[in-house]
Scaffold this active site. Structure first.
Site, PDB file in Angstrom:
ATOM      1  CE  LYS A  34      -4.160  -1.878   2.172  1.00 29.75           C
ATOM      2  NZ  LYS A  34      -5.186  -1.664   3.207  1.00 29.75           N
TER       3      LYS A  34
ATOM      4  CG  ASP B 110      -8.240   0.439   3.513  1.00 31.30           C
ATOM      5  OD1 ASP B 110      -9.034  -0.355   2.962  1.00 31.30           O
ATOM      6  OD2 ASP B 110      -7.005   0.328   3.429  1.00 31.30           O
TER       7      ASP B 110
END
Length: 281
Positions: free
Chosen positions: A66, A102
């Site tokens: 990420k 997220d």
């Protein structure tokens, strides 16, 4: 021509993302296929170049890539920049743009499942990793009354306090023992660590001895569906929620970034629960 989507991670064979996204494409009528791409940490650059070369329409990014993918993208959304991580890549005619869904996915699940007003809430976040940073950023953007962060390594928690300062939100980093002593002061408690995740289901990140009954206790873990932390919190009368909502919401938001269309989140949730052996609704 069928569009191609995927998820970049290592390992990635366990991911449920291909199942839920392929079902969503089929239900909406989009000619597309979503694949799991296992990318070694030393081949992230090549993987991003592959997205361009193969004209892959979009990708999710999961651990451990990420952060690593960011330097190879053409543009980073402001929220993803604040978080310091990307979980969604959109290919806009060759320009690769990074987003992070997220935190927004988590906050949506929290608000949907509890109907609380976060404005004056005292929130405790357990953990200071990438997951914590995404959730803290989204909470601060939403607006909360006070933020406390605790982590096994307190110096990592202290690094996130600067993030709160940019939103003028009172915040502190505290040792675990101190947090446990003042646990009855918190309105919302969020575990962002992997403590309690299968197979280590007998572990808990925090003692709940001083938990007040009306507290909301949340765990990002969804395997098991109810961690030891959540079981203990529920036994004390707290409202609890697991990580299913966040997983489904972040996936749905990624889908919207790629297609401009909203998938059926209820169907996504049903599929995830079926895969985990839980109730389908």
């Amino acid at each position: 021509m069928e569009k191609v989507f995927g998820i970049l991670g290592h390992p990635v064979g366990h991911s449920m993302s291909p199942i839920i996204h392929n079902d969503a494409f089929e239900k909406i009528g989009i000619e597309a296929r979503y694949h799991a791409f296992d990318v070694d940490p030393d081949q992230v650059k090549e993987a991003i170049e592959g997205i361009r070369a193969l004209k892959i329409t979009g990708c999710n990014v999961t651990v451990p890539h990420k952060i690593a993918v960011m330097k190879y993208l053409d543009e980073i959304d402001s929220e993803a920049e604040q978080i310091g991580a990307v979980n969604t890549i959109v290919n806009q005619n060759g320009k690769l743009v990074g987003y992070n869904t997220d935190g927004r996915g988590y906050v949506k699940s929290l608000l949907d499942e509890t109907s609380i007003d976060l404005a004056n809430m005292k929130v405790l976040v357990i953990g200071a990793g990438g997951g914590a940073r995404g959730i803290i950023t989204a909470l601060l953007r939403q607006g909360i009354g006070h933020l406390t962060i605790t982590n096994r390594t307190i110096s990592k928690a202290e690094l996130l306090i600067d993030l709160a300062a940019t939103f003028d939100t009172p915040a502190e980093a505290l040792e675990k023992q101190v947090v446990e002593e003042k646990l009855n002061e918190f309105d919302v408690i969020i575990n962002t660590t992997s403590v309690g995740m299968s197979p280590n289901v007998d572990e808990s990140p925090l003692s709940l001895d001083r938990l007040k009954e009306e507290t909301i206790v949340s765990d990002l873990i969804y395997n098991p569906l109810e961690t030891k932390l959540l079981k203990e919190a529920k036994a004390k009368g707290a409202q609890t929620l697991n990580g299913i909502g966040m997983f489904v919401n972040q996936a749905a938001l990624s889908f919207e970034h790629w297609t401009g269309q909203k998938p059926d989140e209820i169907q996504m949730r049903k599929i995830v629960l079926q895969q985990l052996g839980g109730p389908s609704c």
